[in-house]
Design a protein around this motif. Structure first.
Motif, PDB file in Angstrom:
ATOM      1  N   LYS A  85       0.823  -1.201   0.057  1.00 17.43           N
ATOM      2  CA  LYS A  85      -0.067   0.034   0.232  1.00 17.43           C
ATOM      3  C   LYS A  85       0.966   1.166  -0.066  1.00 17.43           C
ATOM      4  N   LYS A 107      -4.248   4.301   0.888  1.00 16.23           N
ATOM      5  CA  LYS A 107      -5.175   3.844  -0.228  1.00 16.23           C
ATOM      6  C   LYS A 107      -4.857   3.366  -1.634  1.00 16.23           C
ATOM      7  N   ASP A 108      -3.702   3.922  -2.110  1.00 15.19           N
ATOM      8  CA  ASP A 108      -3.242   3.607  -3.357  1.00 15.19           C
ATOM      9  C   ASP A 108      -2.521   2.056  -3.351  1.00 15.19           C
TER      10      ASP A 108
END
Ligand code: ADP
Length: 520
Positions: A101, A106-107
């Protein structure tokens, strides 16, 4: 972009392996590529950043598979991927990557290493091809030898059989001498054929050892008895001595063990002019459920010079070039024995002094269990004196069905069987054999294996199937020139009771027939 201090940057760029970070945003793109990775693709680093795997991957399906795998398992290892370089050429790469991550949690990112293995793969494929070709050639050689052996054995059957029959007629001394010489030569040719066949099969890895329970004393006794004739002819005392610690019932391949012992004893007798030959068996070591036996064959013969003691275990090697002229032989026996011993997890070696004698030692491992052993184990020692002619039981006229398609072989077998006063009927294929036994009772069927219409194995299976209804059991003996252990096994598995190898040895054939009838 990834922030790195200079030292780390140098390290990452100096490594000769591609390192990348890939962002799994909408379409996916490289967010970091080290120098090695850019070089691999033949692109500038800035041209790698921003492009996606789709842009450089050779096979979209491969990419989808890898993508699914990494997303579900969190990592991929030892995977292969084909990539397109800037100039359009293709490279094969190995890839290892993990799913991570981004700092913002988030990404999703993929961090991985990638290596160009195109050359390595080519070399590997080349090796694989070479290996396949070698295996094919070796198996073709082995098949060729097996077929050749069959083709040569069939006419040899006729030669040996006819010589045997002629020897029993009234001959002048001269004629007898000539025929005996021809018979000896034919026997030698046959044993050479067997040896060549054996060594080629061992070398092609085609011989698989059996694991069957057997009585070691029976093996040593029958070998001793078999060779006593030869030893006694030369006035050599032949002794077998099995140590009491040796478990009598062991599990292994008795046929191959017998082959090794016969070979060593045969040599010992061959190369000894006077004195004695002794086979000894002792325990070398024992582990849970396993025993390593030490066999030794000692003679008082010509001995072997030190500088030849290693070489004699190689194929076609004899201690002395004059050996062949004086004693015959091919130099294959010990090479075969060595391979077989190695297959039994053992070693073979020699201690010898010229003019004094030799001792050949070998070890071999066998499975054992306490349940197999009998209570009264004691020393087992035998001195073999030449056996008298086996006492023949009151003659009984046997009805024999011979299934054999080769007219020459038919003629020889019939002549040999009729000489015993037995009645023989001949059919020339397996189907006719089945039809023939419907309304006639035969004491035994002698069945060739390779026959047209229905071969001997299939015919036997059918007969055994039919007998399930009648409850009868007619003894069936295979007669075949295919003399490999595997062939013998196939015959027994098809339901046959025994095996008479061709060329037919008349005495052996009579005794196999009588034995199978005694068993009932
Ligand atoms: P062959 O006996 O057919 O020649 P082997 O492989 O069995 O082949 O033996 C190879 C050689 O080793 C023999 O030719 C002989 O020179 C030597 N040799 C084997 N056993 C003995 C022995 N017991 N005494 C003396 N020489 C032996």
């Amino acid at each position: 972009m990834i922030e790195m201090n200079t030292k780390l940057k140098d390290l990452v760029n100096n490594l000769e392996i591609g390192i990348f970070r890939y962002s799994l945003d909408s379409r996916g793109k490289f967010v970091f590529a080290n120098a090695a990775f850019s070089r691999m693709l033949n692109k500038k680093t800035e041209d790698v950043l921003g492009i996606s795997f789709q842009d450089i991957c050779e096979n979209p399906e491969e990419l989808t598979r890898l993508n699914t795998k990494i997303c579900s398992q969190g990592r991929v290892e030892n995977e292969w991927i084909g990539l397109k370089r800037e100039d359009g050429s293709l490279i094969q790469c190995s890839i290892k990557a993990v799913l991570v991550k981004d700092d913002n949690e988030k990404d999703l990112l993929i961090d991985g290493i990638i290596e160009d293995i195109t050359e390595h793969k080519k070399a590997r494929e080349g090796l694989l091809q070479a290996k396949l070709a070698a295996e094919e050639a070796s198996s073709a050689k082995s098949m060729f030898l097996a077929n050749m052996s069959h083709e040569v054995r069939t006419p040899m059957n006729a030669v040996i059989g006819m010589l045997d029959l002629t020897l029993e007629t009234d001959l002048t001394d001269d004629q007898k001498d000539n025929i005996e010489t021809a018979k000896e030569a034919a026997d030698n040719l046959l044993s050479l054929l067997n040896d060549i066949l054996d060594i080629s099969r061992v070398e092609a890895g085609k011989i698989v050892l059996e694991k069957v329970k057997f009585d070691l004393w029976k093996v040593t006794d029958s070998v001793g008895k078999g060779l006593s004739v030869l030893a006694n002819k030369k006035n050599i005392q032949l002794t077998v001595n099995v140590d009491p610690k040796v478990p009598r019932m062991i599990v292994g391949d008795s046929t191959r063990l017998r082959q090794i012992i016969i070979n060593l004893l045969n040599n010992a007798i061959k190369f000894t002019a006077k004195g004695s030959v002794e086979l000894k068996v002792g325990v070398a070591s024992s582990l849970e459920g396993e025993v390593e036996l030490l066999f030794s064959v000692t003679d008082t013969g010509i001995g072997i010079p030190k500088d030849k003691q290693q070489a004699i275990f190689e194929v076609f090697t004899q201690a002395d070039a004059s050996t062949t002229r004086k004693f015959g032989g091919t130099g294959l026996g010990l090479a075969i024995s060595r391979k077989l011993v190695e297959m039994m997890s053992g070693k073979i070696w020699i201690e010898s002094e010229e003019g004094v004698g030799s001792t050949f030692f070998f070890t071999a491992r066998f499975d054992v269990s306490d349940q197999l052993q009998t209570q009264d184990e004691k020393e087992h020692k035998k001195v073999f004196v030449q056996g008298k002619e086996p006492v023949t039981k009151a003659a009984r006229i046997l009805n024999i069905l011979l299934a054999e398609d080769n007219p020459l072989n038919q003629k020889i077998a019939v002549k040999l069987l009729e000489k015993k006063g037995w009645l023989v009927e001949v059919v020339d294929n397996g189907q006719k054999a089945i039809d023939h036994i419907v309304d006639k009772n035969f004491d035994v069927i002698l069945m060739d294996v390779q026959m047209p219409v229905l071969d001997g194995l299939e015919a036997t299976k059918k007969i055994r199937e039919q007998e399930k209804q009648t409850g009868k059991h007619i003894p069936i003996l295979a007669m075949t020139a295919r003399a490999m252990v595997e062939d013998e096994k196939k015959c027994i598995e098809s339901g046959m009771d025994g095996y008479i190898p061709k060329p037919i040895d008349a005495v052996k054939m009579y005794s196999i027939i009588e034995q199978v009838l005694e068993k009932g």
